[in-house]
Design a protein around this motif. Structure first.
Motif, PDB file in Angstrom:
ATOM      1  N   LEU A 198      20.038  26.043  14.351  1.00  0.00           N
ATOM      2  CA  LEU A 198      18.608  25.783  14.410  1.00  0.00           C
ATOM      3  C   LEU A 198      17.968  26.799  15.342  1.00  0.00           C
ATOM      4  CD1 LEU A 198      16.137  23.969  13.770  1.00  0.00           C
ATOM      5  CD2 LEU A 198      16.799  22.575  15.746  1.00  0.00           C
ATOM      6  N   ILE A 219      19.893  18.389  13.677  1.00  0.00           N
ATOM      7  CA  ILE A 219      21.125  18.940  13.103  1.00  0.00           C
ATOM      8  C   ILE A 219      22.072  17.814  12.688  1.00  0.00           C
ATOM      9  CG2 ILE A 219      23.207  20.272  13.626  1.00  0.00           C
ATOM     10  CD1 ILE A 219      21.407  21.989  15.500  1.00  0.00           C
ATOM     11  N   LEU A 257      16.186  26.114  10.088  1.00  0.00           N
ATOM     12  CA  LEU A 257      17.551  25.584  10.098  1.00  0.00           C
ATOM     13  C   LEU A 257      18.384  26.370   9.110  1.00  0.00           C
ATOM     14  CD1 LEU A 257      19.490  23.421  11.175  1.00  0.00           C
ATOM     15  CD2 LEU A 257      18.713  21.924   9.315  1.00  0.00           C
TER      16      LEU A 257
END
Length: 381
Positions: free
Chosen positions: A339, A363, A333
């Motif tokens: 990501l 996220i 990430l």
């Protein structure tokens, strides 16, 4: 003759295949479906969270709990209901304060053996005196390891500085004080004793008349509740302890016994969940050093033999992705909320859609404000 008898008796036990073991372990680890559970209860259920780095405990809970937000665990850190300290396998874990007291005392024998590896650097050092000196120093105020090392070296100038600090860490139950370990905060590693950091919890155990054997038996049952079905060797790997066979034998009458496809004897709690091997297992993003991947001698229940070593590069551990319950890829990430996911091998479009959906949830819950995106690419060669 004893080993032959063992093989004969083990052969009568039901066999659990790899997928059955996988689903049973995922159920205990809250990874088949997110649990409606408080973070403190989850930390206790899981017997702690691997905490080599600051952020992984937060990601471990995000993968396991419905509606988890980092502020919940951060608040537990700040209120001292959970702490960071060295326990199993001589590695940092996040534990409830109560478990920190219980587990640290149970692994003390392993820490004593660790000191033995540094005995050449401790010639002339009286360990009891070292422990008292170090305790007084860190309880006056939290100290860095460099400060502890320097203080002890002033007292024992002929000793090896690193050996002195290792001895202090092994002899005393040292916890990392906040703000270290708090989401969004930074700070040096500063240490004090568990007794000084959570005195009320420690005082609550004064006069506890449980025998060491009873405490160990209790830990075996809790390990099986979090990681079972499991062998004696599995628990020894998880705890960093040896000679646990006696405890399992004491408990045998109250345990369910199985064997794996290689004939290894596995123990479990009779009423623990053992879902059908075909139970769906959704994708889950796990951080580096997640205990799911580190708590069994035979890791094929999560890591297929063909992928052994793929989650590591030297001493560097990658963040891992579970696909159908097994290691299926890596992820990273980025600061912009991007990501990146690397899948191992071909995945059907439907599987990729599920991975993207889970990635977007990651996220939304764990990345900086401003959104982000999921992309498939390479994490490592």
């Amino acid at each position: 003759m004893a080993s032959r008898t063992s093989r004969i008796s083990t052969a009568t036990h039901p066999v659990l295949g790899v997928r059955a073991l996988n689903r049973a372990t995922l159920a205990r680890q809250l990874l088949l479906s997110r649990a409606e559970m408080a973070a403190s209860d989850a930390v206790e259920q899981l017997l702690g969270l691997q905490a080599q780095n600051v952020k992984p405990p937060y990601f471990q809970l995000h993968a396991r709990l419905a509606g988890f937000r980092p502020a919940e665990l951060a608040g537990l850190m700040e209120s001292r209901r959970v702490v960071r300290m060295v326990t199993m396998r001589s590695t940092l874990h996040t534990h409830t304060a109560r478990d920190a007291f219980i587990l640290r005392s149970l692994v003390q024998g392993a820490r004593d053996r660790e000191i033995g590896h540094f005995r050449k650097g401790l010639v002339g050092v009286e360990l009891e005196r070292l422990a008292a000196r170090a305790r007084a120093f860190v309880e006056a105020e939290p100290r860095t390891m460099a400060e502890i090392r320097a203080e002890l070296h002033r007292e024992w100038p002929g000793a090896e500085p690193q050996a002195l600090s290792v001895a202090a860490r092994c002899l005393l139950p040292l916890v990392q004080v906040t703000p270290r370990g708090v989401w969004g905060c930074s700070g040096q590693v500063r240490l004090t004793t568990l007794e000084a950091w959570v005195p009320d919890v420690v005082e609550g155990h004064v006069g506890d008349e449980q025998s060491p054997e009873a405490r160990l038996d209790g830990l075996v049952l809790r390990y099986l509740g979090a990681f079972g079905p499991a062998s004696v060797k599995d628990m020894q790997v998880w705890a960093g302890l040896t000679r646990l066979r006696e405890a399992f034998e004491r408990l045998r009458p109250q345990l369910a016994v199985f064997r794996d496809e290689n004939g290894v004897e596995l123990f479990d709690l009779p009423d623990a969940p053992r879902p059908d091997a075909d139970t769906p297992a959704p994708p889950r993003f796990l951080p580096e050093f997640d205990n799911l991947l580190l708590s069994h001698a035979d890791r094929t229940r999560v890591v297929p033999a063909a992928l052994k070593g793929r989650a590591w590069a030297g001493n560097q551990a990658y963040c891992t992705l579970l696909v159908d319950g097994f290691l299926g890829g890596l992820w990273r990430l980025g600061e912009e909320g991007v990501l990146t996911v690397q899948l191992f091998g071909h995945a059907a479009d439907a599987v990729k859609e599920l991975v993207v959906e889970e990635g977007e949830r990651l996220i939304a819950g764990m990345a900086a404000e401003g959104g982000g995106s999921v992309r498939f690419g390479s994490i490592r060669g």
